[in-house]
Scaffold this active site. Sequence first.
Site, short mmCIF file in Angstrom:
data_model
loop_
_atom_site.label_atom_id
_atom_site.label_comp_id
_atom_site.label_asym_id
_atom_site.label_seq_id
_atom_site.Cartn_x
_atom_site.Cartn_y
_atom_site.Cartn_z
CE LYS A 93 -4.04 -2.06 1.44
NZ LYS A 93 -3.67 -2.80 1.43
CG ASP A 127 -2.47 -3.57 -2.67
OD1 ASP A 127 -2.14 -4.24 -3.53
OD2 ASP A 127 -2.60 -4.10 -1.84
CG MET A 128 -6.80 2.31 -6.07
SD MET A 128 -5.49 3.22 -6.99
CE MET A 128 -5.04 3.12 -8.17
NE ARG A 178 -5.07 -7.28 -6.30
CZ ARG A 178 -4.09 -6.95 -5.36
NH1 ARG A 178 -4.35 -5.87 -4.83
NH2 ARG A 178 -2.97 -7.66 -4.89
CE LYS A 181 -18.73 -7.32 -6.37
NZ LYS A 181 -20.28 -7.52 -5.33
N GLY A 182 -13.62 -2.61 -5.00
CA GLY A 182 -13.34 -1.23 -4.13
C GLY A 182 -14.06 -1.73 -2.86
CB THR A 220 -14.73 -10.54 -7.93
OG1 THR A 220 -15.65 -10.18 -7.18
CG2 THR A 220 -14.94 -11.57 -9.07
CG HIS A 221 -14.51 -12.98 -2.71
ND1 HIS A 221 -14.04 -11.88 -1.96
CD2 HIS A 221 -13.15 -13.74 -2.19
CE1 HIS A 221 -12.99 -11.75 -1.68
NE2 HIS A 221 -12.13 -13.25 -1.87
NE ARG A 283 -9.39 -2.39 4.99
CZ ARG A 283 -8.67 -1.95 5.42
NH1 ARG A 283 -8.34 -0.97 5.28
NH2 ARG A 283 -7.22 -3.15 4.01
NE ARG A 284 -10.95 -9.02 4.02
CZ ARG A 284 -10.66 -8.30 3.55
NH1 ARG A 284 -9.67 -7.85 3.74
NH2 ARG A 284 -11.22 -6.89 2.26
P1 FDA Z 1 -19.10 -8.66 -3.07
O1 FDA Z 1 -18.35 -8.05 -1.67
O2 FDA Z 1 -20.06 -8.76 -3.02
O3 FDA Z 1 -18.66 -9.93 -2.31
C1 FDA Z 1 -19.37 -11.03 -3.03
C2 FDA Z 1 -19.86 -12.51 -2.09
O4 FDA Z 1 -18.19 -13.34 -1.32
C3 FDA Z 1 -20.49 -12.22 -0.62
O5 FDA Z 1 -21.80 -12.43 -1.17
C4 FDA Z 1 -19.70 -12.99 0.28
O6 FDA Z 1 -20.77 -14.65 0.60
C5 FDA Z 1 -18.24 -13.41 -0.04
N1 FDA Z 1 -17.50 -12.87 0.55
C6 FDA Z 1 -16.83 -11.57 0.75
N2 FDA Z 1 -16.30 -11.07 1.27
C7 FDA Z 1 -15.75 -12.00 2.15
C8 FDA Z 1 -15.34 -12.27 3.37
N3 FDA Z 1 -14.43 -11.16 4.11
N4 FDA Z 1 -15.52 -13.63 4.22
C9 FDA Z 1 -16.92 -14.01 3.67
N5 FDA Z 1 -17.74 -14.42 3.19
C10 FDA Z 1 -17.11 -12.60 1.62
N6 FDA Z 1 -9.88 -3.45 -2.61
C11 FDA Z 1 -9.27 -2.12 -2.85
O7 FDA Z 1 -9.86 -0.89 -2.30
N7 FDA Z 1 -8.26 -2.11 -3.54
C12 FDA Z 1 -7.53 -3.33 -3.15
O8 FDA Z 1 -6.08 -2.62 -3.57
C13 FDA Z 1 -7.98 -4.16 -3.14
N8 FDA Z 1 -7.03 -5.43 -3.55
C14 FDA Z 1 -7.65 -6.76 -3.32
C15 FDA Z 1 -7.11 -7.93 -3.60
C16 FDA Z 1 -7.68 -9.07 -4.04
C17 FDA Z 1 -7.14 -10.55 -4.17
C18 FDA Z 1 -9.66 -9.15 -3.96
C19 FDA Z 1 -10.22 -10.47 -3.92
C20 FDA Z 1 -9.89 -7.88 -2.66
C21 FDA Z 1 -9.01 -6.44 -2.89
N9 FDA Z 1 -9.70 -5.64 -2.42
C22 FDA Z 1 -8.86 -4.35 -2.52
C23 FDA Z 1 -11.07 -5.50 -1.70
C24 FDA Z 1 -12.36 -5.56 -3.18
O9 FDA Z 1 -12.50 -4.24 -3.73
C25 FDA Z 1 -13.89 -6.35 -2.12
O10 FDA Z 1 -13.98 -5.03 -1.52
C26 FDA Z 1 -13.44 -7.52 -1.65
O11 FDA Z 1 -13.11 -8.64 -2.77
C27 FDA Z 1 -15.34 -7.88 -1.77
O12 FDA Z 1 -16.22 -7.53 -3.25
P2 FDA Z 1 -16.46 -8.47 -3.71
O13 FDA Z 1 -15.69 -8.71 -5.63
O14 FDA Z 1 -15.22 -10.14 -3.48
O15 FDA Z 1 -18.22 -9.63 -4.23
#
Ligand code: FDA
Length: 302
Positions: A93, A127-128, A178, A181-182, A220-221, A283-284
């Site tokens: 970061k 990272d952003m 990468r 969503k943010g 993304t998840h 955060r998580r």
């Molecule tokens: P969403 O939040 O809609 O989650 C989809 C589903 O995944 C949820 O319904 C839930 O079931 C499951 N889920 C998500 N998070 C979970 C958790 N913590 N525990 C259990 N289940 C969970 N952001 C940013 O601003 N700057 C960055 O540099 C990064 N870098 C980054 C790296 C990587 C490898 C990942 C995967 C994510 C990031 N992020 C990030 C975070 C990203 O912006 C975002 O906030 C999270 O990934 C959650 O978004 P999803 O796309 O997973 O969708």
Amino acid sequence: MIQSIINHFIISLTKLLPLSFVRMIAGRYVAGEKQPDALQIVEELNNKGYSVTIDILGEHSKTSATAQAVTEQYINLYKFIQVKNLDCNISIKPTHLGLDMGMKCAQDNILSLLNAAEETNNFLRIDMENSAVTDDTIALYHKCRENYSNVGTVLQAYLYRSENDLKILSQDSNFNFRLCKGIYRENADIAIQDRHKINANFITLLRLAFENNIYIAIATHDLYLLETAYELIATLNIPSDQFEFQVLYGVPMSGWLQKHLQNGYKVRVYVPFGNDWYDYSLRRLKENPNIARYVLKNMIRR
Ligand code: FDA
């Protein structure tokens, strides 16, 4: 309905949660406090077929000396990764490496880190963070690209600006980013607030990267986005060396990681470690308040 009220309640109370409870959450999402703990987990993930990106938890270093010490820790990490022959790069970061003390501080640290990455045949992901530092982060990335190719950054689908950023950054055919969503809370004048519209923009950016042959880490998840990515890969006939999937360590993926591997797709797990586990775990938890229920259930079972 009741579930969403409980979740809202948990989110508003996160700062009041007992330390021991947050520590249990950290146990799931953080690969320990010390480097050897984290490297052990990297090795285990590698043995299961996953690549890794490792991150030392922390942001907003308050002095240049702290930022430099963090940089040294990362340089050391590159050496260990090489010695142990791990499939693992590093994510940092900018504010952890000194951006709050000015561009020069962050730039000097990031460039010396990139030098170590090059010497050890490795890669650095910038990272952003929140929108206050988006311009600086992109400027740092450009500075890095003047002399290094082993570097990439991140674009966030919730920012309106990201499409334009991607178009400009894609003029460099070696651009490697990468897409996520943010995670930060941003104002409606600069960031999309509606979840469906964020997803729509994620797909627009994904398609743009695919069509311009830009290397993309799909982070993304969200199962809808993963399904859509699979459809685009098939319809646009995207070769598997043009993308990878990325997930956060500890997030359950209901069989998708194995599915990616069976398809011959690269999966990289983002593995954070270090003392600063408290804020990261909160955060998580805010992202998925259901975690609180799992932790409570486990406590009761015990
Ligand atoms: P969403 O939040 O809609 O989650 C989809 C589903 O995944 C949820 O319904 C839930 O079931 C499951 N889920 C998500 N998070 C979970 C958790 N913590 N525990 C259990 N289940 C969970 N952001 C940013 O601003 N700057 C960055 O540099 C990064 N870098 C980054 C790296 C990587 C490898 C990942 C995967 C994510 C990031 N992020 C990030 C975070 C990203 O912006 C975002 O906030 C999270 O990934 C959650 O978004 P999803 O796309 O997973 O969708």
